[in-house]
Design an enzyme around this catalytic site. Structure first.
Site, PDB file in Angstrom:
ATOM      1  N   HIS A 136     -31.481 -59.821 -28.536  1.00  0.00           N
ATOM      2  CA  HIS A 136     -32.671 -60.656 -28.348  1.00  0.00           C
ATOM      3  C   HIS A 136     -33.386 -60.280 -27.060  1.00  0.00           C
ATOM      4  CE1 HIS A 136     -32.614 -64.955 -30.300  1.00  0.00           C
ATOM      5  NE2 HIS A 136     -33.137 -64.056 -31.089  1.00  0.00           N
TER       6      HIS A 136
ATOM      7  N   HIS B 192     -34.374 -64.627 -43.752  1.00  0.00           N
ATOM      8  CA  HIS B 192     -34.942 -64.747 -42.404  1.00  0.00           C
ATOM      9  C   HIS B 192     -35.537 -63.402 -42.037  1.00  0.00           C
ATOM     10  CE1 HIS B 192     -35.406 -65.723 -38.262  1.00  0.00           C
ATOM     11  NE2 HIS B 192     -34.204 -65.433 -37.814  1.00  0.00           N
TER      12      HIS B 192
ATOM     13  N   GLU C  66     -36.403 -62.220 -38.900  1.00  0.00           N
ATOM     14  CA  GLU C  66     -36.213 -61.647 -37.568  1.00  0.00           C
ATOM     15  C   GLU C  66     -35.689 -60.216 -37.711  1.00  0.00           C
ATOM     16  OE1 GLU C  66     -34.087 -64.158 -34.844  1.00  0.00           O
ATOM     17  OE2 GLU C  66     -34.870 -63.052 -33.116  1.00  0.00           O
TER      18      GLU C  66
ATOM     19  N   ASP D 166     -33.435 -58.383 -36.646  1.00  0.00           N
ATOM     20  CA  ASP D 166     -32.006 -58.081 -36.839  1.00  0.00           C
ATOM     21  C   ASP D 166     -31.589 -58.240 -38.291  1.00  0.00           C
ATOM     22  OD1 ASP D 166     -32.531 -60.796 -36.224  1.00  0.00           O
ATOM     23  OD2 ASP D 166     -30.440 -61.195 -35.746  1.00  0.00           O
TER      24      ASP D 166
ATOM     25  N   HIS E  86     -33.218 -70.079 -38.058  1.00  0.00           N
ATOM     26  CA  HIS E  86     -33.552 -70.081 -36.666  1.00  0.00           C
ATOM     27  C   HIS E  86     -35.059 -70.012 -36.383  1.00  0.00           C
ATOM     28  CE1 HIS E  86     -33.565 -66.795 -33.310  1.00  0.00           C
ATOM     29  NE2 HIS E  86     -33.591 -67.949 -32.703  1.00  0.00           N
TER      30      HIS E  86
ATOM     31  N   ASP F 101     -28.686 -67.101 -39.950  1.00  0.00           N
ATOM     32  CA  ASP F 101     -28.312 -67.262 -38.535  1.00  0.00           C
ATOM     33  C   ASP F 101     -27.375 -68.453 -38.305  1.00  0.00           C
ATOM     34  OD1 ASP F 101     -29.437 -65.116 -37.206  1.00  0.00           O
ATOM     35  OD2 ASP F 101     -31.361 -66.092 -36.926  1.00  0.00           O
TER      36      ASP F 101
ATOM     37  N   TYR G 215     -22.854 -68.995 -29.443  1.00  0.00           N
ATOM     38  CA  TYR G 215     -23.964 -68.683 -30.341  1.00  0.00           C
ATOM     39  C   TYR G 215     -24.869 -69.902 -30.514  1.00  0.00           C
ATOM     40  CZ  TYR G 215     -26.304 -66.995 -34.578  1.00  0.00           C
ATOM     41  OH  TYR G 215     -27.236 -66.603 -35.499  1.00  0.00           O
TER      42      TYR G 215
ATOM     43  N   HIS H 158     -24.295 -63.132 -39.072  1.00  0.00           N
ATOM     44  CA  HIS H 158     -23.632 -62.567 -37.886  1.00  0.00           C
ATOM     45  C   HIS H 158     -22.183 -63.045 -37.869  1.00  0.00           C
ATOM     46  CE1 HIS H 158     -27.424 -61.313 -36.103  1.00  0.00           C
ATOM     47  NE2 HIS H 158     -27.901 -62.538 -36.224  1.00  0.00           N
TER      48      HIS H 158
HETATM   49 FE   LIG Z   1     -32.874 -65.278 -35.975  1.00  0.00          FE
HETATM   50 FE   LIG Z   2     -29.907 -63.200 -36.384  1.00  0.00          FE
END
Ligand SMILES: [Fe+2]
Ligand SMILES: [Fe+2]
Length: 398
Positions: A24, A81, A83, A85, A147, A166, A194, A227
């Protein structure tokens, strides 16, 4: 790594990023590395749930090929999601499977297009909608801000698996797949870290969404986040923790976090800690220039008391603790008791600077403590009494 079987027809096909230490940007120090999990479901249709961070495309393709051999056989991508990643490999998969159907929220559709300039045959998902892929029907549950606004969960009743993206994640690079294959304490530490560093700012939303989901009475045997480890044995433990953290619940513990110029503020910090210990209250002392802010935030997640110290420098607090407090302000924490202290030469603004920031996240500010230059023995006694009084306040509040 190769594809790992979760249940008949369901595979984990993600990557382990052993060396990532600053996730991040630099907001999250990942001392144990990171995993980017994707899942492949093989039914009448072949479905890929989430892709991976850019740079891991080949790992994802190799893992998928372990199962289906021909990548172009993928019928659908579910974007839980956007994002990067979880979506970095999306353009590559799309290129290899140009006819694939894509499923995700409207916000995800827009976001993917903005990131990559492509989004394929996108099917906009609204909460409660489902997709039949053969024996299985996948149900979608929108989870905005768990998230990002585009986030959603995918649930397979046939497999009793909740793909939570997430949520319920941990940054924990490992060759293992399931929660019961690693040390439980380490795992829960990483889950807490986390939560503190990813989901804490969204407590109210997480709490509301979790209770709404629990009312659905989903039969869940596995929670497969994007994750870390898949939850199979400790589902109820992590679920209980999520209810606890998201409700702003705290322990009878105190975090003392400081930055010092010439050790005077550090001397104050150590005496304050002694005073706290004299009341038998749990305390941890953090030098913000030496400890990872990620670990400090994790300890603070359920610490009732927060005490911050800084020397005054150029009419301000010192720069590392200033950065940390700005980071912490984003947590929108509530119901904390806080105070500030510090050494100064002639003006002493640092304590006021700390109070101004911390007042936005704590509900009670206790009187602060300042000393000029090096603390005398009398002033160190005052520090001890300051810590003792603060600890008593914490004990009486609980
Ligand atoms: Fe995220
Ligand atoms: Fe993530």
């Amino acid at each position: 790594m190769s594809a790992r079987l979760l249940k008949e027809g369901v595979y984990s096909v993600g990557a382990v990023d052993w060396n990532e230490r600053n996730f991040h940007g630099h907001t999250y120090v990942t001392r144990k590395g990171v995993t980017y999990n994707s899942y492949l479901i093989v039914d009448n249709k072949i479905v890929l749930i989430d892709t991976l961070r850019k740079g891991f495309e080949e790992v994802l393709l190799e893992n998928i090929k372990d199962v289906v051999i021909d990548i172009s056989k993928i019928d659908a991508i579910i974007v839980n999601h956007i994002e990067p990643d979880h979506s970095g490999a999306f353009p590559k998969i799309l290129k290899l499977c140009p006819d694939v159907e894509v499923y995700g929220t409207e916000r995800a559709r827009q976001g993917i297009l903005k990131y990559y300039g492509v989004n394929g045959n996108w099917n906009v998902i609204k909460s409660g909608q489902s997709l039949n892929i053969g024996k299985r029907t996948l149900n979608f549950i929108d989870t905005p801000m768990m998230h990002w606004p585009d986030s959603m969960f995918t649930y397979s009743a046939y497999d009793k698996i909740l793909f939570s993206n997430d949520a319920f994640g941990q940054h924990y690079a490992t060759s293992k797949v399931f929660d019961d294959e690693v040390d439980f304490t380490l795992l829960m530490d990483e889950a807490q870290k986390y939560y503190a560093n990813i989901l804490w700012p969204f407590n109210a939303i997480v709490a509301a969404k979790l209770s709404a989901i629990s009312k659905l009475n989903l039969d869940i045997e596995l929670i497969a986040p994007s994750h870390g480890l898949v939850w199979r044995k400790y589902l109820s433990e992590v679920m209980r923790k999520y209810f606890y953290w998201s409700s702003h619940s705290c322990k009878n513990r105190i975090a003392v976090v400081y930055e010092t110029m010439w050790k005077s503020t550090e001397k104050m910090a150590r005496k304050i800690v002694e005073g706290i210990i004299s009341e038998n209250v749990e305390v941890a002392l953090f030098d913000v220039t030496k400890d990872d802010r990620t670990d400090i935030a994790s300890y603070m997640l359920d610490a009732k008391g927060w005490i911050f110290g800084s020397s005054t420098h150029d009419a301000e607090m010192l720069p590392v603790i200033a950065g940390f407090l700005h980071f912490l302000r984003g947590s929108k924490a509530m119901r904390r008791i806080s105070s500030a202290f510090g050494s100064y030469g002639w003006s002493g603004e640092a304590v006021k600077c700390i109070e101004d920031i911390v007042s936005s996240v704590s509900s009670l500010n206790c009187p602060s403590l300042k000393v000029v230059f090096n603390p005398t023995d009398v002033e160190l006694d005052k520090c001890f009494e300051f810590g003792k009084a603060f600890a008593l306040k914490i004990k009486n509040e609980i």
